[in-house]
Structure formats: structure tokens, C-alpha cells
Design a protein around this motif. Structure first.
Motif, short mmCIF file in Angstrom:
data_model
loop_
_atom_site.label_atom_id
_atom_site.label_comp_id
_atom_site.label_asym_id
_atom_site.label_seq_id
_atom_site.Cartn_x
_atom_site.Cartn_y
_atom_site.Cartn_z
N ALA A 26 0.85 -1.20 0.00
CA ALA A 26 0.00 0.00 0.00
C ALA A 26 0.88 1.24 0.00
CB ALA A 26 -0.91 -0.01 1.22
N PHE A 27 0.55 2.17 -0.89
CA PHE A 27 1.27 3.44 -0.93
C PHE A 27 0.25 4.57 -0.90
CE2 PHE A 27 3.09 7.06 -3.23
CZ PHE A 27 4.22 7.27 -2.46
N SER A 28 0.47 5.53 -0.04
CA SER A 28 -0.40 6.70 0.06
C SER A 28 0.47 7.91 0.38
CB SER A 28 -1.47 6.50 1.13
OG SER A 28 -0.87 6.31 2.41
N GLY A 29 -0.11 9.07 0.18
CA GLY A 29 0.69 10.24 0.48
C GLY A 29 -0.03 11.54 0.19
N PHE A 30 0.69 12.62 0.41
CA PHE A 30 0.21 13.97 0.15
C PHE A 30 1.27 14.70 -0.67
CE2 PHE A 30 -2.04 12.76 3.96
CZ PHE A 30 -3.28 13.37 3.85
N ALA A 31 0.81 15.64 -1.46
CA ALA A 31 1.72 16.55 -2.16
C ALA A 31 1.04 17.91 -2.23
CB ALA A 31 2.05 16.04 -3.57
N GLN A 58 3.76 7.51 2.39
CA GLN A 58 3.79 6.39 3.33
C GLN A 58 3.73 5.09 2.53
OE1 GLN A 58 0.46 4.82 6.12
NE2 GLN A 58 1.74 6.12 7.42
N LEU A 59 4.71 4.24 2.74
CA LEU A 59 4.81 2.97 2.06
C LEU A 59 4.62 1.86 3.09
CD1 LEU A 59 5.50 2.02 -0.87
CD2 LEU A 59 7.84 1.72 -0.08
N SER A 60 3.51 1.12 2.98
CA SER A 60 3.20 0.04 3.92
C SER A 60 3.50 -1.29 3.25
CB SER A 60 1.74 0.11 4.35
OG SER A 60 1.44 1.34 4.98
N PHE A 61 4.61 -1.92 3.64
CA PHE A 61 4.97 -3.22 3.07
C PHE A 61 3.98 -4.29 3.52
CE2 PHE A 61 8.88 -0.75 3.51
CZ PHE A 61 9.26 -0.68 2.18
N ASN A 62 3.55 -4.17 4.76
CA ASN A 62 2.45 -4.94 5.33
C ASN A 62 1.96 -4.13 6.52
OD1 ASN A 62 4.08 -5.73 7.70
ND2 ASN A 62 5.13 -7.07 6.23
N LYS A 63 1.05 -4.66 7.30
CA LYS A 63 0.49 -3.87 8.38
C LYS A 63 1.48 -3.61 9.51
CE LYS A 63 -1.47 -7.74 11.01
NZ LYS A 63 -2.69 -8.30 11.62
N ASN A 64 2.65 -4.28 9.45
CA ASN A 64 3.63 -4.15 10.54
C ASN A 64 4.91 -3.44 10.14
OD1 ASN A 64 1.99 -5.55 12.42
ND2 ASN A 64 2.66 -7.51 11.57
N VAL A 65 5.09 -3.10 8.88
CA VAL A 65 6.31 -2.42 8.43
C VAL A 65 5.90 -1.21 7.59
CG1 VAL A 65 8.50 -2.59 7.20
CG2 VAL A 65 7.58 -4.59 8.40
N ILE A 66 6.25 -0.01 8.04
CA ILE A 66 5.81 1.22 7.40
C ILE A 66 7.01 2.14 7.21
CG2 ILE A 66 4.31 3.24 7.58
CD1 ILE A 66 2.56 1.58 9.49
N LEU A 67 7.12 2.70 6.01
CA LEU A 67 8.16 3.69 5.71
C LEU A 67 7.49 5.02 5.41
CD1 LEU A 67 11.19 4.28 5.10
CD2 LEU A 67 10.70 3.69 2.71
N ASN A 68 7.86 6.07 6.16
CA ASN A 68 7.34 7.42 5.95
C ASN A 68 8.46 8.32 5.44
OD1 ASN A 68 4.64 7.08 6.92
ND2 ASN A 68 5.43 7.09 9.01
N ALA A 69 8.11 9.26 4.59
CA ALA A 69 9.08 10.24 4.12
C ALA A 69 8.38 11.53 3.76
CB ALA A 69 9.86 9.72 2.91
N GLU A 70 9.04 12.64 4.04
CA GLU A 70 8.51 13.95 3.67
C GLU A 70 9.66 14.87 3.29
OE1 GLU A 70 6.18 17.61 5.84
OE2 GLU A 70 5.33 15.59 6.08
N PHE A 71 9.50 15.55 2.15
CA PHE A 71 10.51 16.47 1.64
C PHE A 71 9.84 17.79 1.28
CE2 PHE A 71 11.34 12.11 0.13
CZ PHE A 71 12.54 11.84 0.78
#
Length: 402
Positions: A26-31, A58-71
Motif C-alpha cells: 500500500a502506498f499513500s501520500g500527500f503533495a 507512506q509505504l506500507s509493506f504490510n500492516k507491521n512495516v511502514i516507511l514514511n518520508a517527507e521532503f
């Protein structure tokens, strides 16, 4: 963080996103982006145009591993430098974080490693992530430059966090440990504790911490610590976003404690106080705000330009045009530049010699898959003083979720 590290960190994030793009994740985000048009001269009209943008994913590999980034990216005056010339810009990594989620009986544990500014106190991003609530931050502290918004003090650097969310009660608590180079002559080891909760008519987010500068003293020891920097902050909402309520933000970021004199010292300009009763009617809402906010935070805001003052925001979000909901409001402020609340108390006569009165009509509406915002600001005090060049400012912003 130096420029090379920022570029490497951003590259790693985008490569990771592309690498996993074919997988069932799952990938979601704002711009978003905004442009400010104003005059850089007080007497004559000298047009200036600044452009700012941000990306948050926000990149959710599964419900237990999440990668967030903002630039975010901020440019200097585009008009002065011309569209056809190289324009100086400032690229900033606001956050890169990797979160591991684990379930243990009646609690959920979040272990995070982060680079940048992570869930700063003052922002409501921690409350939104932990409890899934709508935004509760003051509208006058909007920046349209990311998700964090208002910051009492940042938790920035390289480090990790351990957050425990209680599943049987709406409470969360945690510890942050990180290192930064906030002081020019030394690295600083930081530790912060956080406690937050969300109930039907009461929401709070409390934090406190210390910074320990490591001074290089190679003649006698590897490092020494002669000063401790303390800090604390709080977000409190009495009521909720659907009722008449009271929102309070308070904190201070530079409490200095030196061993040699055991004296508690703090910078008055770092004090943060926002007191905002919010009145909600069937059609109209009114927010009355008293504020004392450090200048480095004010620089990112849209509605207020000075550090201390009073604000009245009257708006409605019930207008519907062609199935599109619109928000229309008028924001007005009486503020005092380069002052703090202590100046108001100790020198009330002198502070009135320099003041600003601003009125800013604005509207927000949905546009395609996002939201467009427009504001025109009229500086009444500048018009009174015949400084017509700096009396007007226009802001256009767009934010989308994907």
C-alpha cells in the motif's frame, strides 16, 4: 545534515519506493505547493514571487512495516531571478522514518528509526497517527508546507523511538533518543518522553526532554558536559472538533542549566503560547486566539506575520456549490513584531508604538483530487502609514492526497 546526506537519503527513499512498486503493498501520500506574491519594498511596488512545495509519502509493506518520508522545497524570489535563470532554492528532508509494529496482548508497540524532524511536539501529527483523529491544530498556524504544521520544539536529528499504544484505553506513551548538531560547536544527545491520549471531550499530547551537548575536551577527556538544555510542550483540546471547544498550546525549548552556577536560564523568545477558544454555530465558526510564538515558527505560517498578538478567524465550511464544499472566512490580526509576552506585560506603552493590523479573506475548496486555497492579505497598518508597496500579499496553495 549536509547537502550530500540529504541527496543520498532522498535517493534511497525513491529507489526503495520504485523497487517495491510492483509488489502488493500500500502506498499513500500527500503533495502540495503554494506561491506567495507580494512586494519586497515598503513604499514602492516591487513584485516578488516565492514558490514552496512538499511531498509526503507512506509505504506500507504490510500492516507491521511502514516507511514514511517527507521532503520540502523552497525557492527565493522567482521574479527577481527571472524564470530563465538559475533560482536559489532550499531542499529539506523533513522526515524519513521506518516503523516496525508489533502486537503484544493489550498493547501495540511501535519501534521507529528516523532521520529529520519526527512527530514534533506542537504538531498534531502524532495524535493523528496514533488515534486516527482529524486535525486539531489552530488554523492560524497552517503553513501548507507539509503535515507537521506548528512546532513548539522539533525532535530532529538521527535516532529512534519506542512508542506503546494501549488498546484497552485511548492512551499512548513513548521515548525518543536522537543525536543532532543543533549547536555549532558540538553534537547534542537528546532524550524526550511523550504521553498522549484522546477521549471524546478531551485530547492531550504532552512531552518533555533534555539535550546534552558533547564538548570536545581532548586535553583532559574525550567529551565533557557542562550544560543541560531542557524543554517541554503541550497540546490540549477541551471539547472536540464538532463542538465549541478550547485549544491550548504551550511550551518552551531553550531552558539552560549550567553546573557552575546552578542557575536556571531560558530564552524568552523561545516561549510558545497559544490560547484559542473555538465557538461553533450551525453555519458559522469563530476562533479567538491569543498567541506568543517564536519567529522561526512564524516564518512558515500563512495567516500571521508577527510573534505576539491577538487573532479573530470567522469562517463557514457549509457552503456547497455544484456538489463541492467550500470554506470561506475572514482572518484578522493585531500583532506586534519582534516582541514577546513579557514585553506586553512590562512595557505596555512602548509596545503600541509598533504594531500591525492585518485582514485576510480566504477560501478553500475541493479541486480535482485535492484542495485549493486562496488568501489575500491587506495590511491596514501599512495603508495608514502610506506604505502601499508592502500593504498587500496574495497566497495560492494546492494540496492533494493520493
Amino acid at each position: 545534515m549536509n547537502k550530500q546526506f540529504k541527496v543520498v537519503a532522498a535517493t534511497v527513499f525513491f529507489i526503495t519506493t520504485a523497487w517495491f512498486s510492483h509488489a502488493e503493498i500500500a502506498f499513500s501520500g500527500f503533495a502540495g505547493a503554494k506561491a506567495d506574491f507580494y512586494s519586497s519594498d515598503t513604499s514602492d511596488f516591487d513584485p516578488a514571487l516565492n514558490f514552496q512545495s512538499f511531498f509526503s509519502g507512506q509505504l506500507s509493506f504490510n500492516k507491521n512495516v511502514i516507511l514514511n518520508a517527507e521532503f520540502s522545497l523552497q525557492t527565493e524570489d522567482i521574479i527577481e531571478n527571472s524564470f530563465y535563470e538559475e533560482v536559489q532554492s532550499n531542499f529539506k528532508i523533513d522526515e524519513i522514518s521506518l516503523i516496525l509494529r508489533q502486537q503484544f496482548l493489550s498493547v501495540t508497540n511501535y519501534i521507529s528509526a528516523f532521520v529529520g524532524t519526527y512527530e514534533p511536539i506542537g504538531s498534531d501529527i502524532f495524535l493523528r497517527r496514533q488515534f486516527g483523529i482529524p486535525a486539531i491544530a489552530s488554523k492560524i498556524t497552517e503553513s501548507w508546507l507539509g503535515l507537521a504544521g506548528s512546532i513548539i520544539y522539533p525532535m530532529f536529528g538521527v535516532g529512534g523511538a519506542e512508542i506503546i499504544h494501549f488498546n484497552t484505553v485511548p492512551l499512548a506513551t513513548g521515548v525518543y533518543i536522537y543525536v543532532n548538531h543543533e549547536l555549532e560547536d558540538s553534537y547534542v544527545i537528546n532524550a524526550d518522553y511523550r504521553f498522549a491520549g484522546h477521549f471524546r471531550y478531551f485530547t492531550f499530547d504532552l512531552s518533555g526532554g533534555v539535550g546534552l551537548p558533547l564538548i570536545d575536551d581532548s586535553d583532559n577527556s574525550y567529551f565533557r558536559i557542562d550544560t543541560v538544555y531542557g524543554r517541554a510542550g503541550a497540546n490540549i483540546l477541551i471539547g472536540n472538533t464538532y463542538t465549541t471547544s478550547l485549544f491550548i498550546q504551550a511550551g518552551i525549548s531553550e531552558i539552560k542549566i549550567k553546573k557552575k552556577n546552578n542557575k536556571l536560564d531560558f530564552n524568552e523568545d523561545s516561549a510558545y503560547l497559544l490560547f484559542e477558544p473555538r465557538f461553533r454555530g450551525k453555519k458559522l465558526q469563530a476562533h479567538i486566539t491569543l498567541f506568543n510564538i517564536p519567529q522561526n515558527s512564524v516564518n512558515d505560517f500563512i495567516f500571521i506575520n508577527d510573534t505576539v498578538g491577538a487573532n479573530l478567524n470567522i469562517f463557514t465550511d457549509t457552503i456547497v456549490v455544484k456538489n463541492k464544499t467550500m470554506t470561506f472566512g475572514i482572518n484578522s490580526a493585531l500583532s506586534f513584531p519582534d516582541k514577546n509576552i513579557n514585553d506586553l506585560i512590562s512595557e505596555p506603552d512602548k509596545i503600541m508604538d509598533d504594531y500591525n493590523i492585518n485582514i485576510a479573506p480566504y477560501f478553500t475548496t475541493s479541486f480535482y483530487n485535492g484542495e485549493v486555497h486562496f488568501m489575500s492579505q491587506f495590511k491596514i497598518s501599512e495603508i495608514i502609514d502610506s506604505n502601499f508597496g508592502s500593504a498587500f500579499k496574495f497566497n495560492l496553495g494546492y494540496k492533494t492526497q493520493f
